[in-house]
Motif scaffolding. Structure first.
Motif, PDB file in Angstrom:
ATOM      1  N   LEU A  95      -6.528  17.132 -24.609  1.00 38.20           N
ATOM      2  CA  LEU A  95      -5.245  16.482 -24.899  1.00 38.20           C
ATOM      3  C   LEU A  95      -5.359  14.975 -24.677  1.00 38.20           C
ATOM      4  CD1 LEU A  95      -2.164  16.977 -25.497  1.00 38.20           C
ATOM      5  CD2 LEU A  95      -1.874  17.117 -23.015  1.00 38.20           C
ATOM      6  N   ARG A  96      -5.965  14.583 -23.580  1.00 37.34           N
ATOM      7  CA  ARG A  96      -6.161  13.151 -23.272  1.00 37.34           C
ATOM      8  C   ARG A  96      -6.905  12.446 -24.392  1.00 37.34           C
ATOM      9  NH1 ARG A  96     -10.636  13.015 -19.332  1.00 37.34           N
ATOM     10  NH2 ARG A  96     -11.890  12.893 -21.241  1.00 37.34           N
ATOM     11  N   GLU A  97      -8.012  13.037 -24.837  1.00 33.54           N
ATOM     12  CA  GLU A  97      -8.824  12.386 -25.863  1.00 33.54           C
ATOM     13  C   GLU A  97      -8.067  12.265 -27.180  1.00 33.54           C
ATOM     14  OE1 GLU A  97     -11.708  10.791 -25.695  1.00 33.54           O
ATOM     15  OE2 GLU A  97     -11.633  11.126 -23.534  1.00 33.54           O
ATOM     16  N   ALA A  98      -7.338  13.301 -27.569  1.00 39.55           N
ATOM     17  CA  ALA A  98      -6.580  13.223 -28.820  1.00 39.55           C
ATOM     18  C   ALA A  98      -5.507  12.144 -28.752  1.00 39.55           C
ATOM     19  CB  ALA A  98      -5.958  14.578 -29.129  1.00 39.55           C
ATOM     20  N   LEU A  99      -4.828  12.041 -27.621  1.00 46.75           N
ATOM     21  CA  LEU A  99      -3.729  11.088 -27.491  1.00 46.75           C
ATOM     22  C   LEU A  99      -4.194   9.651 -27.297  1.00 46.75           C
ATOM     23  CD1 LEU A  99      -1.275  13.209 -25.318  1.00 46.75           C
ATOM     24  CD2 LEU A  99      -0.992  12.553 -27.728  1.00 46.75           C
ATOM     25  N   ARG A 100      -5.485   9.451 -27.133  1.00 46.49           N
ATOM     26  CA  ARG A 100      -5.994   8.074 -27.057  1.00 46.49           C
ATOM     27  C   ARG A 100      -5.836   7.343 -28.394  1.00 46.49           C
ATOM     28  NH1 ARG A 100     -11.863   8.008 -25.551  1.00 46.49           N
ATOM     29  NH2 ARG A 100     -11.527   5.747 -25.607  1.00 46.49           N
ATOM     30  N   HIS A 101      -5.659   8.084 -29.481  1.00 47.25           N
ATOM     31  CA  HIS A 101      -5.510   7.423 -30.781  1.00 47.25           C
ATOM     32  C   HIS A 101      -4.035   7.158 -31.062  1.00 47.25           C
ATOM     33  CE1 HIS A 101      -5.849   6.357 -34.977  1.00 47.25           C
ATOM     34  NE2 HIS A 101      -7.164   6.272 -34.808  1.00 47.25           N
ATOM     35  N   CYS A 120      -5.014  22.556 -12.739  1.00 52.21           N
ATOM     36  CA  CYS A 120      -5.715  21.360 -13.197  1.00 52.21           C
ATOM     37  C   CYS A 120      -4.863  20.114 -13.017  1.00 52.21           C
ATOM     38  CB  CYS A 120      -6.129  21.531 -14.655  1.00 52.21           C
ATOM     39  SG  CYS A 120      -7.371  22.817 -14.917  1.00 52.21           S
ATOM     40  N   LYS A 121      -3.576  20.228 -13.252  1.00 55.12           N
ATOM     41  CA  LYS A 121      -2.699  19.076 -13.000  1.00 55.12           C
ATOM     42  C   LYS A 121      -2.761  18.649 -11.532  1.00 55.12           C
ATOM     43  CE  LYS A 121       0.839  20.079 -16.521  1.00 55.12           C
ATOM     44  NZ  LYS A 121       2.261  20.419 -16.721  1.00 55.12           N
ATOM     45  N   ARG A 122      -2.846  19.633 -10.655  1.00 53.73           N
ATOM     46  CA  ARG A 122      -2.805  19.349  -9.222  1.00 53.73           C
ATOM     47  C   ARG A 122      -4.145  18.858  -8.690  1.00 53.73           C
ATOM     48  NH1 ARG A 122      -0.724  23.684  -8.224  1.00 53.73           N
ATOM     49  NH2 ARG A 122      -2.449  24.988  -7.501  1.00 53.73           N
ATOM     50  N   HIS A 123      -5.228  19.506  -9.084  1.00 59.99           N
ATOM     51  CA  HIS A 123      -6.531  19.210  -8.489  1.00 59.99           C
ATOM     52  C   HIS A 123      -7.436  18.350  -9.366  1.00 59.99           C
ATOM     53  CE1 HIS A 123      -6.094  21.735  -4.943  1.00 59.99           C
ATOM     54  NE2 HIS A 123      -5.576  22.677  -5.703  1.00 59.99           N
ATOM     55  N   LEU A 124      -7.162  18.290 -10.670  1.00 66.47           N
ATOM     56  CA  LEU A 124      -8.026  17.540 -11.586  1.00 66.47           C
ATOM     57  C   LEU A 124      -7.207  16.546 -12.397  1.00 66.47           C
ATOM     58  CD1 LEU A 124     -10.091  20.603 -12.953  1.00 66.47           C
ATOM     59  CD2 LEU A 124     -10.655  19.134 -10.993  1.00 66.47           C
ATOM     60  N   PRO A 125      -6.420  15.697 -11.748  1.00 62.45           N
ATOM     61  CA  PRO A 125      -5.577  14.774 -12.516  1.00 62.45           C
ATOM     62  C   PRO A 125      -6.375  13.780 -13.353  1.00 62.45           C
ATOM     63  CG  PRO A 125      -5.609  14.157 -10.185  1.00 62.45           C
ATOM     64  CD  PRO A 125      -6.279  15.498 -10.284  1.00 62.45           C
ATOM     65  N   GLU A 126      -7.638  13.538 -12.960  1.00 64.25           N
ATOM     66  CA  GLU A 126      -8.474  12.602 -13.735  1.00 64.25           C
ATOM     67  C   GLU A 126      -8.725  13.127 -15.151  1.00 64.25           C
ATOM     68  OE1 GLU A 126      -9.945  12.783  -9.395  1.00 64.25           O
ATOM     69  OE2 GLU A 126      -9.317  14.186 -10.965  1.00 64.25           O
ATOM     70  N   TRP A 127      -8.748  14.434 -15.315  1.00 66.45           N
ATOM     71  CA  TRP A 127      -9.010  15.022 -16.632  1.00 66.45           C
ATOM     72  C   TRP A 127      -7.868  14.677 -17.602  1.00 66.45           C
ATOM     73  CZ3 TRP A 127     -11.908  16.389 -12.728  1.00 66.45           C
ATOM     74  CH2 TRP A 127     -13.103  17.083 -12.902  1.00 66.45           C
ATOM     75  N   ALA A 129      -5.404  12.383 -17.061  1.00 69.76           N
ATOM     76  CA  ALA A 129      -5.242  10.919 -17.034  1.00 69.76           C
ATOM     77  C   ALA A 129      -3.923  10.470 -17.670  1.00 69.76           C
ATOM     78  CB  ALA A 129      -6.425  10.247 -17.724  1.00 69.76           C
ATOM     79  N   GLY A 130      -2.836  11.172 -17.312  1.00 72.47           N
ATOM     80  CA  GLY A 130      -1.524  10.795 -17.816  1.00 72.47           C
ATOM     81  C   GLY A 130      -1.106  11.477 -19.096  1.00 72.47           C
ATOM     82  N   ALA A 131      -1.997  12.236 -19.731  1.00 72.18           N
ATOM     83  CA  ALA A 131      -1.677  12.861 -21.010  1.00 72.18           C
ATOM     84  C   ALA A 131      -0.536  13.859 -20.902  1.00 72.18           C
ATOM     85  CB  ALA A 131      -2.915  13.549 -21.588  1.00 72.18           C
ATOM     86  N   TRP A 132      -0.441  14.549 -19.752  1.00 72.26           N
ATOM     87  CA  TRP A 132       0.631  15.536 -19.584  1.00 72.26           C
ATOM     88  C   TRP A 132       2.010  14.887 -19.724  1.00 72.26           C
ATOM     89  CZ3 TRP A 132      -1.533  20.011 -19.999  1.00 72.26           C
ATOM     90  CH2 TRP A 132      -2.771  20.299 -19.387  1.00 72.26           C
ATOM     91  N   GLU A 261     -10.112   1.879 -32.595  1.00 66.81           N
ATOM     92  CA  GLU A 261      -8.669   2.119 -32.546  1.00 66.81           C
ATOM     93  C   GLU A 261      -8.234   2.895 -31.310  1.00 66.81           C
ATOM     94  OE1 GLU A 261      -7.946   2.229 -37.404  1.00 66.81           O
ATOM     95  OE2 GLU A 261      -8.204   4.093 -36.265  1.00 66.81           O
ATOM     96  N   LEU A 262      -9.188   3.489 -30.591  1.00 60.99           N
ATOM     97  CA  LEU A 262      -8.847   4.294 -29.424  1.00 60.99           C
ATOM     98  C   LEU A 262      -8.417   3.413 -28.260  1.00 60.99           C
ATOM     99  CD1 LEU A 262     -11.842   6.808 -29.490  1.00 60.99           C
ATOM    100  CD2 LEU A 262      -9.496   7.238 -30.267  1.00 60.99           C
ATOM    101  N   ARG A 263      -7.495   3.929 -27.467  1.00 55.14           N
ATOM    102  CA  ARG A 263      -7.103   3.246 -26.238  1.00 55.14           C
ATOM    103  C   ARG A 263      -8.175   3.474 -25.180  1.00 55.14           C
ATOM    104  NH1 ARG A 263      -1.678   5.532 -27.547  1.00 55.14           N
ATOM    105  NH2 ARG A 263      -0.453   3.843 -28.410  1.00 55.14           N
ATOM    106  N   GLY A 264      -8.653   2.414 -24.558  1.00 58.35           N
ATOM    107  CA  GLY A 264      -9.705   2.525 -23.562  1.00 58.35           C
ATOM    108  C   GLY A 264     -11.076   2.639 -24.205  1.00 58.35           C
ATOM    109  N   GLU A 265     -12.089   2.610 -23.376  1.00 50.92           N
ATOM    110  CA  GLU A 265     -13.470   2.650 -23.853  1.00 50.92           C
ATOM    111  C   GLU A 265     -14.024   4.066 -23.836  1.00 50.92           C
ATOM    112  OE1 GLU A 265     -15.138  -1.786 -22.615  1.00 50.92           O
ATOM    113  OE2 GLU A 265     -15.838  -0.007 -21.553  1.00 50.92           O
ATOM    114  N   ASN A 266     -14.842   4.373 -24.840  1.00 50.84           N
ATOM    115  CA  ASN A 266     -15.560   5.642 -24.834  1.00 50.84           C
ATOM    116  C   ASN A 266     -16.692   5.614 -23.803  1.00 50.84           C
ATOM    117  OD1 ASN A 266     -13.960   6.717 -26.799  1.00 50.84           O
ATOM    118  ND2 ASN A 266     -15.613   7.097 -28.262  1.00 50.84           N
ATOM    119  N   PHE A 267     -17.041   6.783 -23.354  1.00 50.82           N
ATOM    120  CA  PHE A 267     -18.178   6.965 -22.447  1.00 50.82           C
ATOM    121  C   PHE A 267     -19.421   7.378 -23.213  1.00 50.82           C
ATOM    122  CE2 PHE A 267     -20.680   9.928 -19.762  1.00 50.82           C
ATOM    123  CZ  PHE A 267     -21.008   9.098 -18.718  1.00 50.82           C
ATOM    124  N   TYR A 268     -19.243   8.153 -24.306  1.00 50.35           N
ATOM    125  CA  TYR A 268     -20.375   8.817 -24.958  1.00 50.35           C
ATOM    126  C   TYR A 268     -20.433   8.617 -26.467  1.00 50.35           C
ATOM    127  CZ  TYR A 268     -23.601  12.635 -26.131  1.00 50.35           C
ATOM    128  OH  TYR A 268     -24.659  13.381 -26.607  1.00 50.35           O
TER     129      TYR A 268
END
Length: 296
Positions: A95-101, A120-127, A129-132, A261-268
């Motif tokens: 979800l995060r990756e799709a919403l970066r566009h 995942c929302k509770r323990h893995l918020p980095e995944w 990253a605000g997309a929720w 066009e993506l928000r933020g930088e790609n890693f890969y």
């Protein structure tokens, strides 16, 4: 002194004759939902890890390799990006990756296991990253099969981030001709369907080859690609399917424009990585060319 003296270990059984092990610093959560066992671990090498039914789903250190590879080739290829559908994806990273566009007006995510989503929302918020909390996100806790049958919207990109279609998996009913016809009916003209598609190393590619062989009966273009994901310790494969566009053949200029066009930088993922993803080894190309068993 034994090297393992100060660690507990998580052992993932890849096959009856193959195990992958990770040292564990801390067990953050563990339990069983209505659908699957779950655990969140902290490891010294990969950071936090999500484990479902004994299988590593993603790790903090390298999840962007998997999720950027799953999402961005398809999004770079699609004619439009206004409506995106994700099947599965409980961690929130797809979800995060799709919403970066910024071109995505709405991203619908359907996952059957609400308990794991909340975990995942509770323990893995980095995944996530605000997309929720993104107003463009529509998260539905429910059966993806029922959603596909009852939904009447059309989507520019459909992303399947479900577990592999094995007989003991909740995803088993979602890999057959009736479902693929439902997916095609939901796909906009010029759209792309992409899915995680098991492993692609020489000794574990059989399921991926069967999945690719099956999907070629439903789509004009079905392209295999893969990335090595260190936490999985194997080549992880994907399939990009469309009647309109050959995702493998995208120009570098088109990919670079999408990434810019993506928000933020790609890693890969970028245009050079795209070429590497679709450069299949000879053993896999030979296997994909063979006739054989398909899913009915």
């Amino acid at each position: 002194m034994p090297k393992t003296e100060h660690w507990q270990w998580y052992a993932e059984e890849f096959a009856p004759t193959e195990r992958h092990e990770h040292a564990v610093e801390e067990l953050l959560a563990a339990g069983r939902s209505q659908f699957q066992q779950y655990a969140v671990l902290r490891t010294p090498v990969f950071g936090k890890m999500l484990v479902l039914d004994g299988d590593t789903q993603s790790s903090q250190g390298d999840e962007r390799i998997y999720h950027e590879s799953l999402v961005h080739p398809a999004m770079a290829a699609a004619d439009a990006l206004s409506e995106v559908l994700i099947l599965g994806g409980g961690e929130g990273a797809t979800l995060r990756e799709a919403l970066r566009h910024p071109g995505v007006a709405r991203c619908t995510m359907v996952d059957i296991d609400g308990e794991v989503v909340e975990l995942c929302k509770r323990h893995l918020p980095e995944w996530g990253a605000g997309a929720w909390d993104d107003p463009r996100a529509r998260v539905i806790i429910g059966d993806a099969l029922r959603f596909l049958r009852e939904d009447h919207d059309r989507y520019d990109v459909i992303i399947s981030d479900l577990t592999e279609p094995l007989p003991d998996s909740p995803s088993w009913p979602l890999f057959n001709g009736a479902v693929f016809r439902d997916i095609k009916a939901r796909l906009s003209e010029g759209g792309v369907y992409v899915l995680q598609a098991s492993t692609a190393a020489f000794h574990n590619m059989a399921l991926h080859v069967k999945m690719a062989r099956t999907l070629r009966n439903y789509f004009t273009y079905v392209r295999s690609y893969f990335a090595y994901v260190p936490a999985f310790d194997t080549a992880w494969a994907f399939l990009a399917c469309s009647d309109a566009v050959d995702v493998q053949a995208l120009s570098g200029e088109r990919i670079a424009r999408h990434v810019a066009e993506l928000r933020g930088e790609n890693f890969y993922y970028d245009e050079e990585t795209h070429r590497r993803l679709f450069a299949l080894p000879l053993y896999l190309r030979r296997a994909l060319a063979e006739k054989g068993e398909v899913f009915s």
